[in-house]
Motif scaffolding. Sequence first.
Motif, PDB file in Angstrom:
ATOM      1  N   MET A 219       0.473  -3.472  15.073  1.00 20.70           N
ATOM      2  CA  MET A 219       0.850  -2.182  15.664  1.00 20.70           C
ATOM      3  C   MET A 219      -0.182  -1.592  16.629  1.00 20.70           C
TER       4      MET A 219
ATOM      5  N   GLY B  94      -0.336   4.789  -0.698  1.00 23.95           N
ATOM      6  CA  GLY B  94      -1.424   5.311   0.144  1.00 23.95           C
ATOM      7  C   GLY B  94      -0.937   6.431   1.048  1.00 23.95           C
ATOM      8  N   GLN B  95      -1.874   6.911   1.866  1.00 22.86           N
ATOM      9  CA  GLN B  95      -1.568   8.033   2.775  1.00 22.86           C
ATOM     10  C   GLN B  95      -0.430   7.720   3.732  1.00 22.86           C
ATOM     11  N   ILE B  96      -0.506   6.550   4.371  1.00 21.30           N
ATOM     12  CA  ILE B  96       0.532   6.210   5.353  1.00 21.30           C
ATOM     13  C   ILE B  96       1.858   6.006   4.624  1.00 21.30           C
TER      14      ILE B  96
ATOM     15  N   HIS C  59      -6.064  -3.703  18.635  1.00 20.32           N
ATOM     16  CA  HIS C  59      -6.027  -2.332  18.102  1.00 20.32           C
ATOM     17  C   HIS C  59      -7.418  -2.017  17.556  1.00 20.32           C
TER      18      HIS C  59
ATOM     19  N   GLY D 285       0.835  -1.208   0.000  1.00 21.87           N
ATOM     20  CA  GLY D 285       0.000   0.000   0.000  1.00 21.87           C
ATOM     21  C   GLY D 285       0.860   1.245   0.000  1.00 21.87           C
TER      22      GLY D 285
ATOM     23  N   GLU E 243       1.919  -2.181  -4.745  1.00 24.89           N
ATOM     24  CA  GLU E 243       0.610  -1.530  -4.889  1.00 24.89           C
ATOM     25  C   GLU E 243      -0.318  -2.425  -5.700  1.00 24.89           C
ATOM     26  N   LEU E 244      -1.565  -2.022  -5.751  1.00 22.61           N
ATOM     27  CA  LEU E 244      -2.544  -2.803  -6.517  1.00 22.61           C
ATOM     28  C   LEU E 244      -2.222  -2.717  -8.015  1.00 22.61           C
TER      29      LEU E 244
ATOM     30  N   SER F 182      -8.123   9.585   7.439  1.00 21.60           N
ATOM     31  CA  SER F 182      -7.660   8.905   8.648  1.00 21.60           C
ATOM     32  C   SER F 182      -6.201   9.279   8.950  1.00 21.60           C
TER      33      SER F 182
ATOM     34  N   ILE G 105      -6.324 -10.973   1.450  1.00 21.33           N
ATOM     35  CA  ILE G 105      -5.084 -10.258   1.073  1.00 21.33           C
ATOM     36  C   ILE G 105      -3.918 -10.794   1.904  1.00 21.33           C
TER      37      ILE G 105
ATOM     38  N   VAL H 265       0.966  -2.531   5.169  1.00 27.18           N
ATOM     39  CA  VAL H 265       0.156  -1.331   5.430  1.00 27.18           C
ATOM     40  C   VAL H 265      -1.118  -1.345   4.588  1.00 27.18           C
ATOM     41  N   GLY H 266      -1.013  -1.792   3.348  1.00 26.05           N
ATOM     42  CA  GLY H 266      -2.130  -1.697   2.415  1.00 26.05           C
ATOM     43  C   GLY H 266      -3.271  -2.633   2.761  1.00 26.05           C
ATOM     44  N   SER H 267      -4.472  -2.097   2.738  1.00 23.32           N
ATOM     45  CA  SER H 267      -5.678  -2.919   2.811  1.00 23.32           C
ATOM     46  C   SER H 267      -6.834  -2.024   2.417  1.00 23.32           C
TER      47      SER H 267
ATOM     48  N   VAL I 232      -0.037  -3.217   9.797  1.00 26.11           N
ATOM     49  CA  VAL I 232      -0.725  -1.972  10.138  1.00 26.11           C
ATOM     50  C   VAL I 232      -2.149  -1.972   9.580  1.00 26.11           C
ATOM     51  N   GLY I 233      -2.302  -2.550   8.375  1.00 27.44           N
ATOM     52  CA  GLY I 233      -3.619  -2.569   7.721  1.00 27.44           C
ATOM     53  C   GLY I 233      -4.649  -3.217   8.629  1.00 27.44           C
ATOM     54  N   ASN I 234      -5.778  -2.548   8.783  1.00 23.08           N
ATOM     55  CA  ASN I 234      -6.782  -3.003   9.759  1.00 23.08           C
ATOM     56  C   ASN I 234      -7.711  -4.067   9.202  1.00 23.08           C
TER      57      ASN I 234
HETATM   58  N1  NAD Z   1      -2.755   0.015  13.270  1.00 29.50           N
HETATM   59  C1  NAD Z   1      -2.929   1.323  13.265  1.00 29.50           C
HETATM   60  O1  NAD Z   1      -2.656   1.987  14.263  1.00 29.50           O
HETATM   61  C2  NAD Z   1      -3.454   2.055  12.042  1.00 29.50           C
HETATM   62  C3  NAD Z   1      -3.517   3.453  12.054  1.00 29.50           C
HETATM   63  C4  NAD Z   1      -3.979   4.119  10.923  1.00 29.50           C
HETATM   64  C5  NAD Z   1      -4.393   3.393   9.800  1.00 29.50           C
HETATM   65  N2  NAD Z   1      -4.339   2.037   9.839  1.00 29.50           N
HETATM   66  C6  NAD Z   1      -4.745   1.233   8.675  1.00 29.50           C
HETATM   67  O2  NAD Z   1      -3.707   1.303   7.691  1.00 29.50           O
HETATM   68  C7  NAD Z   1      -4.249   0.983   6.419  1.00 29.50           C
HETATM   69  C8  NAD Z   1      -3.722   1.958   5.384  1.00 29.50           C
HETATM   70  O3  NAD Z   1      -4.154   3.269   5.673  1.00 29.50           O
HETATM   71  P1  NAD Z   1      -3.953   4.461   4.625  1.00 29.50           P
HETATM   72  O4  NAD Z   1      -4.516   5.673   5.264  1.00 29.50           O
HETATM   73  O5  NAD Z   1      -2.576   4.471   4.098  1.00 29.50           O
HETATM   74  O6  NAD Z   1      -4.957   3.978   3.474  1.00 29.50           O
HETATM   75  P2  NAD Z   1      -4.985   4.424   1.955  1.00 29.50           P
HETATM   76  O7  NAD Z   1      -6.316   3.977   1.437  1.00 29.50           O
HETATM   77  O8  NAD Z   1      -4.563   5.847   1.790  1.00 29.50           O
HETATM   78  O9  NAD Z   1      -3.838   3.543   1.305  1.00 29.50           O
HETATM   79  C9  NAD Z   1      -3.924   2.156   1.222  1.00 29.50           C
HETATM   80  C10 NAD Z   1      -3.157   1.756  -0.019  1.00 29.50           C
HETATM   81  O10 NAD Z   1      -3.121   0.347  -0.033  1.00 29.50           O
HETATM   82  C11 NAD Z   1      -3.283  -0.065  -1.368  1.00 29.50           C
HETATM   83  N3  NAD Z   1      -3.749  -1.454  -1.312  1.00 29.50           N
HETATM   84  C12 NAD Z   1      -4.988  -1.935  -1.009  1.00 29.50           C
HETATM   85  N4  NAD Z   1      -4.997  -3.271  -1.079  1.00 29.50           N
HETATM   86  C13 NAD Z   1      -3.749  -3.643  -1.409  1.00 29.50           C
HETATM   87  C14 NAD Z   1      -3.143  -4.882  -1.657  1.00 29.50           C
HETATM   88  N5  NAD Z   1      -3.842  -6.033  -1.586  1.00 29.50           N
HETATM   89  N6  NAD Z   1      -1.827  -4.922  -1.984  1.00 29.50           N
HETATM   90  C15 NAD Z   1      -1.122  -3.770  -2.086  1.00 29.50           C
HETATM   91  N7  NAD Z   1      -1.645  -2.556  -1.887  1.00 29.50           N
HETATM   92  C16 NAD Z   1      -2.943  -2.500  -1.553  1.00 29.50           C
HETATM   93  C17 NAD Z   1      -4.273   0.908  -1.981  1.00 29.50           C
HETATM   94  O11 NAD Z   1      -4.162   0.971  -3.387  1.00 29.50           O
HETATM   95  C18 NAD Z   1      -3.824   2.215  -1.310  1.00 29.50           C
HETATM   96  O12 NAD Z   1      -2.877   2.919  -2.104  1.00 29.50           O
HETATM   97  C19 NAD Z   1      -5.768   0.983   6.613  1.00 29.50           C
HETATM   98  O13 NAD Z   1      -6.198  -0.368   6.759  1.00 29.50           O
HETATM   99  C20 NAD Z   1      -5.958   1.707   7.923  1.00 29.50           C
HETATM  100  O14 NAD Z   1      -7.151   1.305   8.567  1.00 29.50           O
HETATM  101  C21 NAD Z   1      -3.865   1.362  10.930  1.00 29.50           C
END
Ligand code: NAD
Length: 330
Positions: free
Chosen positions: A158, A15-17, A190, A12, A43-44, A240, A111, A90-92, A132-134
Amino acid sequence: MSKAPIRVAVTGAAGQIGYALLPRIASGQMFGPDQPVILQLLELPMEKAMAALEGVAMELDDCAFPLLHSMVLTSDVNVAFKDVNWALLVGSKPRGPGMERNDLIKENGPIFVGQGKAINDHGAADVRVAVVGNPCNTNALIAMHAAKDVPDERFTAMTRLDQNRATAQLAAKAGVASTEVSHTLIWGNHSATQVPDYVNTRIGGKSAGEVITDREWLQGEFFTTVQQRGAAIIKARGLSSAASAAGGLVDHVHDLVHPQAEGDWRSVCVPSDGSYGVPAGLISSFPVRATAKGYEIVQGLELDDFLRARLDATVGELQREKEVVADLLG
Ligand SMILES: NC(=O)c1ccc[n+]([C@@H]2O[C@H](COP(=O)([O-])OP(=O)(O)OC[C@H]3O[C@@H](n4cnc5c(N)ncnc54)[C@H](O)[C@@H]3O)[C@@H](O)[C@H]2O)c1
C-alpha cells in the motif's frame, strides 16, 4: 438475488488500523454496497490480543451491519486464510525504541513467510493480497515468494495513504478542492524515500508542476511533508496513523476491484515487470490501472531529472531491503 459472501482475512485485526478498518469493510465501503463479507480475523495467540479481538467482534455485532455475514476469530494462520478471496496483511511488530529499519525488516520478515505459505495452501483460487504491515513492500515480496502457487500479480502493498496525503497537500497549496487533484502518483518504496510525482499528477487536468510554479516547494516541502507525514502524526497524536491508514486500504482494495477508465491510474505497489527501469521482481509503487481482468502498469509517463534521480534512489533502497531478507525468499 443477493450475492454470495466473499471471505476477507485481516491480520492484526485487534490493532489500531484493524479497529478503524473493520467497520468500513463490514459497511460495504471496500467491496461495494451489495457485497456481503465473511471476516476472518487473525491475532497473536496471546490472551490480551485475543480478548481485544473478541471486544472488536462484539462491537461489529453491535453495529448490525447488513453486509456482515459472519466472523471467524483465530490465532491460527491456517484457519484465518481458509478459502479467503482477499488477505489484508496489517499485523506486524511495530518498530521499538532505537530499532533500525533493517532490524525491523528481519523481525517481521518471518511472519510473512508463514502467512504467505498459509495463503498458498488455504486461500481461494482467486486469492489476492494487500500488505500494509511495514516495511510493506518487502513484506509483500516475502509473502509472494512463500506463496509459490499464487500468481505474483496477486500481491500488492500500500502506497495509497501516501497518494492521499500528496493529494491533500497539493490541493491545499493550489487552493482547490481535493477533487480537482487527479492522477496522484507515488513511485517506489513506502518509506521516507518514496517519490511523490508533481509532473504526472494533475490539478484541474494540468500537470501539478505547471499549476504550482513554486519549484522549491514542489521539490522541498511537498516531498518532505508527504515522506515524513507518518512521523509527524506519531509526534502529534502519540500513536501512528490509523484512521487514514485504514482509509488508504479501503481505497486501495476498492479501486483494485472497481476498474479505472483508460488513461487513469492509482498508486499501487506491485511486482515490477521492468517498467520505468525498476528491476523485475521488486515490489514498487507504480501508476496502476485496474482492469476487468486484473491490472496493468500504465506505460509512457515522463519524469524530469529530479524525479528520475529520486526514483533510482528509492529503488536502490528496495534492492537493499531485498538483500537483507534474501534468506527468506526461498
Ligand atoms: N503502508 C502504510 O501506509 C502504513 C500506514 C500506517 C501503518 N502501517 C503499518 O501497519 C501495521 C499495523 O499498524 P497498527 O497501528 O494497526 O499497529 P498495532 O500495533 O496497533 O496493531 C498491530 C496488531 O497486529 C497484531 N500482530 C502482530 N504480529 C502479528 C502476527 N504475526 N499475526 C497476527 N497479528 C499480529 C498485534 O497483536 C496488534 O494487535 C504496522 O506495521 C504499521 O507500521 C502501514
